[in-house]
Design a protein around this motif. Structure first.
Motif, PDB file in Angstrom:
ATOM      1  N   ALA A  37       0.830  -1.210   0.000  1.00 43.72           N
ATOM      2  CA  ALA A  37       0.000   0.000   0.000  1.00 43.72           C
ATOM      3  C   ALA A  37       0.861   1.254   0.000  1.00 43.72           C
ATOM      4  CB  ALA A  37      -0.938  -0.014   1.204  1.00 43.72           C
ATOM      5  N   ALA A  38       1.926   1.253   0.798  1.00 44.36           N
ATOM      6  CA  ALA A  38       2.834   2.406   0.823  1.00 44.36           C
ATOM      7  C   ALA A  38       3.533   2.574  -0.512  1.00 44.36           C
ATOM      8  CB  ALA A  38       3.859   2.244   1.944  1.00 44.36           C
ATOM      9  N   ALA A  39       3.908   1.476  -1.158  1.00 44.65           N
ATOM     10  CA  ALA A  39       4.550   1.555  -2.479  1.00 44.65           C
ATOM     11  C   ALA A  39       3.585   2.103  -3.518  1.00 44.65           C
ATOM     12  CB  ALA A  39       5.059   0.182  -2.898  1.00 44.65           C
ATOM     13  N   GLU A  40       2.315   1.719  -3.420  1.00 45.98           N
ATOM     14  CA  GLU A  40       1.307   2.240  -4.355  1.00 45.98           C
ATOM     15  C   GLU A  40       1.145   3.747  -4.186  1.00 45.98           C
ATOM     16  OE1 GLU A  40      -3.479   1.829  -5.320  1.00 45.98           O
ATOM     17  OE2 GLU A  40      -2.576   0.576  -3.779  1.00 45.98           O
ATOM     18  N   VAL A  41       1.130   4.198  -2.937  1.00 42.95           N
ATOM     19  CA  VAL A  41       1.002   5.634  -2.667  1.00 42.95           C
ATOM     20  C   VAL A  41       2.220   6.371  -3.206  1.00 42.95           C
ATOM     21  CG1 VAL A  41       1.015   7.352  -0.816  1.00 42.95           C
ATOM     22  CG2 VAL A  41      -0.533   5.413  -0.701  1.00 42.95           C
ATOM     23  N   ARG A  42       3.417   5.858  -2.922  1.00 41.78           N
ATOM     24  CA  ARG A  42       4.637   6.530  -3.390  1.00 41.78           C
ATOM     25  C   ARG A  42       4.708   6.577  -4.915  1.00 41.78           C
ATOM     26  NH1 ARG A  42       8.108   7.661   0.688  1.00 41.78           N
ATOM     27  NH2 ARG A  42       7.869   6.494   2.605  1.00 41.78           N
ATOM     28  N   ALA A  43       4.211   5.540  -5.576  1.00 43.02           N
ATOM     29  CA  ALA A  43       4.226   5.525  -7.044  1.00 43.02           C
ATOM     30  C   ALA A  43       3.260   6.554  -7.620  1.00 43.02           C
ATOM     31  CB  ALA A  43       3.883   4.133  -7.556  1.00 43.02           C
ATOM     32  N   ALA A  44       2.179   6.843  -6.921  1.00 45.10           N
ATOM     33  CA  ALA A  44       1.184   7.780  -7.433  1.00 45.10           C
ATOM     34  C   ALA A  44       1.496   9.228  -7.068  1.00 45.10           C
ATOM     35  CB  ALA A  44      -0.203   7.406  -6.913  1.00 45.10           C
ATOM     36  N   LEU A  45       2.399   9.457  -6.139  1.00 46.17           N
ATOM     37  CA  LEU A  45       2.665  10.821  -5.685  1.00 46.17           C
ATOM     38  C   LEU A  45       3.385  11.674  -6.723  1.00 46.17           C
ATOM     39  CD1 LEU A  45       3.579  10.429  -1.933  1.00 46.17           C
ATOM     40  CD2 LEU A  45       1.667  11.676  -2.904  1.00 46.17           C
ATOM     41  N   ALA A  46       4.365  11.121  -7.430  1.00 49.89           N
ATOM     42  CA  ALA A  46       5.105  11.917  -8.422  1.00 49.89           C
ATOM     43  C   ALA A  46       4.184  12.389  -9.554  1.00 49.89           C
ATOM     44  CB  ALA A  46       6.283  11.128  -8.974  1.00 49.89           C
ATOM     45  N   PRO A  47       3.356  11.514 -10.158  1.00 49.12           N
ATOM     46  CA  PRO A  47       2.424  12.023 -11.172  1.00 49.12           C
ATOM     47  C   PRO A  47       1.424  13.023 -10.596  1.00 49.12           C
ATOM     48  CG  PRO A  47       2.599   9.633 -11.325  1.00 49.12           C
ATOM     49  CD  PRO A  47       3.333  10.054 -10.102  1.00 49.12           C
ATOM     50  N   LEU A 104      -0.143  10.591   4.217  1.00 48.93           N
ATOM     51  CA  LEU A 104       0.264   9.536   3.294  1.00 48.93           C
ATOM     52  C   LEU A 104       1.785   9.448   3.285  1.00 48.93           C
ATOM     53  CD1 LEU A 104      -2.108  10.267   0.279  1.00 48.93           C
ATOM     54  CD2 LEU A 104      -2.313   8.440   1.954  1.00 48.93           C
ATOM     55  N   PRO A 105       2.340   8.243   3.190  1.00 50.39           N
ATOM     56  CA  PRO A 105       3.803   8.113   3.210  1.00 50.39           C
ATOM     57  C   PRO A 105       4.455   8.785   2.007  1.00 50.39           C
ATOM     58  CG  PRO A 105       2.754   5.983   2.802  1.00 50.39           C
ATOM     59  CD  PRO A 105       1.669   6.957   3.086  1.00 50.39           C
ATOM     60  N   GLY A 106       5.348   9.724   2.274  1.00 51.16           N
ATOM     61  CA  GLY A 106       6.087  10.409   1.224  1.00 51.16           C
ATOM     62  C   GLY A 106       5.441  11.687   0.721  1.00 51.16           C
ATOM     63  N   ALA A 107       4.265  12.046   1.233  1.00 56.66           N
ATOM     64  CA  ALA A 107       3.535  13.202   0.710  1.00 56.66           C
ATOM     65  C   ALA A 107       3.761  14.471   1.515  1.00 56.66           C
ATOM     66  CB  ALA A 107       2.036  12.887   0.664  1.00 56.66           C
ATOM     67  N   GLU A 108       4.679  14.453   2.454  1.00 59.24           N
ATOM     68  CA  GLU A 108       4.872  15.601   3.337  1.00 59.24           C
ATOM     69  C   GLU A 108       5.271  16.857   2.561  1.00 59.24           C
ATOM     70  OE1 GLU A 108       6.733  12.707   3.807  1.00 59.24           O
ATOM     71  OE2 GLU A 108       5.369  11.811   5.253  1.00 59.24           O
ATOM     72  N   GLY A 109       6.244  16.724   1.666  1.00 61.09           N
ATOM     73  CA  GLY A 109       6.728  17.887   0.911  1.00 61.09           C
ATOM     74  C   GLY A 109       5.668  18.479   0.016  1.00 61.09           C
ATOM     75  N   LEU A 110       4.914  17.637  -0.646  1.00 64.78           N
ATOM     76  CA  LEU A 110       3.850  18.108  -1.531  1.00 64.78           C
ATOM     77  C   LEU A 110       2.756  18.807  -0.721  1.00 64.78           C
ATOM     78  CD1 LEU A 110       3.106  18.092  -4.505  1.00 64.78           C
ATOM     79  CD2 LEU A 110       1.926  15.937  -4.125  1.00 64.78           C
ATOM     80  N   ALA A 111       2.388  18.238   0.405  1.00 69.90           N
ATOM     81  CA  ALA A 111       1.359  18.850   1.248  1.00 69.90           C
ATOM     82  C   ALA A 111       1.839  20.192   1.798  1.00 69.90           C
ATOM     83  CB  ALA A 111       1.001  17.908   2.389  1.00 69.90           C
ATOM     84  N   ARG A 112       3.117  20.262   2.163  1.00 69.16           N
ATOM     85  CA  ARG A 112       3.659  21.497   2.715  1.00 69.16           C
ATOM     86  C   ARG A 112       3.643  22.625   1.683  1.00 69.16           C
ATOM     87  NH1 ARG A 112       7.408  19.115   5.223  1.00 69.16           N
ATOM     88  NH2 ARG A 112       8.909  19.135   3.535  1.00 69.16           N
ATOM     89  N   CYS A 113       4.037  22.337   0.432  1.00 68.46           N
ATOM     90  CA  CYS A 113       4.065  23.413  -0.573  1.00 68.46           C
ATOM     91  C   CYS A 113       2.645  23.826  -0.949  1.00 68.46           C
ATOM     92  CB  CYS A 113       4.893  23.019  -1.785  1.00 68.46           C
ATOM     93  SG  CYS A 113       4.140  21.854  -2.913  1.00 68.46           S
ATOM     94  N   MET A 114       1.702  22.885  -0.969  1.00 68.89           N
ATOM     95  CA  MET A 114       0.305  23.245  -1.275  1.00 68.89           C
ATOM     96  C   MET A 114      -0.307  24.026  -0.115  1.00 68.89           C
ATOM     97  SD  MET A 114      -0.124  22.255  -4.311  1.00 68.89           S
ATOM     98  CE  MET A 114      -1.871  22.378  -4.557  1.00 68.89           C
ATOM     99  N   GLU A 115       0.079  23.687   1.106  1.00 69.20           N
ATOM    100  CA  GLU A 115      -0.408  24.430   2.277  1.00 69.20           C
ATOM    101  C   GLU A 115       0.084  25.870   2.236  1.00 69.20           C
ATOM    102  OE1 GLU A 115       0.231  24.406   7.115  1.00 69.20           O
ATOM    103  OE2 GLU A 115       0.754  22.633   5.940  1.00 69.20           O
ATOM    104  N   ARG A 116       1.387  26.052   1.923  1.00 73.09           N
ATOM    105  CA  ARG A 116       1.927  27.422   1.820  1.00 73.09           C
ATOM    106  C   ARG A 116       1.203  28.213   0.742  1.00 73.09           C
ATOM    107  NH1 ARG A 116       7.162  25.064   2.425  1.00 73.09           N
ATOM    108  NH2 ARG A 116       7.329  25.086   0.176  1.00 73.09           N
ATOM    109  N   ALA A 117       0.920  27.564  -0.375  1.00 71.03           N
ATOM    110  CA  ALA A 117       0.222  28.256  -1.458  1.00 71.03           C
ATOM    111  C   ALA A 117      -1.191  28.629  -1.037  1.00 71.03           C
ATOM    112  CB  ALA A 117       0.180  27.374  -2.706  1.00 71.03           C
ATOM    113  N   GLY A 118      -1.845  27.764  -0.280  1.00 65.59           N
ATOM    114  CA  GLY A 118      -3.209  28.057   0.166  1.00 65.59           C
ATOM    115  C   GLY A 118      -3.267  29.137   1.219  1.00 65.59           C
ATOM    116  N   ILE A 119      -2.250  29.208   2.066  1.00 68.23           N
ATOM    117  CA  ILE A 119      -2.254  30.192   3.151  1.00 68.23           C
ATOM    118  C   ILE A 119      -1.823  31.562   2.642  1.00 68.23           C
ATOM    119  CG2 ILE A 119      -1.098  30.863   5.294  1.00 68.23           C
ATOM    120  CD1 ILE A 119      -0.984  27.904   6.009  1.00 68.23           C
TER     121      ILE A 119
END
Length: 186
Positions: A37-47, A104-119
């Motif tokens: 499940a973690a590998a599936e999440v990590r594979a989908a995060l880059a796209p 989600l495993p590996g999504a911290e950086g993406l969530a952080r940049c989207m959070e900054r953009a939203g704030i």
């Protein structure tokens, strides 16, 4: 176990060994399912990161980008983006909503940049693109590491066959010759 131990003690020992083996296999299956499940999440995060960056570059806000990406993907990343977009649409604070993506495993950086953009309204195109590239690089490193590990694991059965043969055909005759030479001189 009944044959080895005998009697009622063998039956009880067999049941205990069977129960222990069942528990061990169930734990291994659970760990494997979590790893997949973690590998599936990590594979989908880059796209997902690339698609978020493309939506942001086209002028969409973080909420609209999350909605568009969630519609175009499947799986746990799309579900989490759908949840985040719905909460933002209902008036949720970006600082409280985007960390749900970071769960989600590996999504911290993406969530952080989207959070900054939203704030703050800071454009997140570059940071989302960089994060997606980093996720892709991490995924490539993991694939290379798995390939190297597979190469090592493939050689283990060979060493289990060739090492005893080398010892039996190469080392043992030399040791026997030395021993007979030493014992014959006495």
């Amino acid at each position: 176990m009944v044959i080895l131990v005998g009697g009622m003690g063998g039956v009880l020992a067999g049941l205990a060994v069977g129960f222990g083996a069942h528990r061990c296999l169930a734990r291994q299956r659970g760990a494997e399912a979590a790893r997949l499940a973690a590998a599936e999440v990590r594979a989908a995060l880059a796209p997902a990161g690339d698609l978020l960056a493309a939506c942001l570059a086209a002028g969409a806000g973080p909420r609209e980008a999350a909605e568009a990406v969630a519609r175009s993907l499947d799986g746990p990343v799309a579900d989490r983006l759908r949840q985040v977009a719905a909460e933002l649409r209902l008036g949720g604070e970006p600082a409280a909503v985007w960390p749900r993506l970071a769960e989600l495993p590996g999504a911290e950086g993406l969530a952080r940049c989207m959070e900054r953009a939203g704030i703050s309204g800071v454009p997140a195109v570059e940071s989302a693109s960089r994060t997606a590239a980093a996720l892709r690089a991490e995924q490539a490193r993991a694939v290379v590491a798995r390939g190297r590990r597979a190469g090592v694991l493939v050689t283990m059965p060979l060493s289990a066959c060739f090492l005893p043969a080398f010892l039996a055909l190469g080392v043992a005759p030399v040791l026997i010759g030395l021993a007979s030479g030493l014992l014959g001189r006495n």
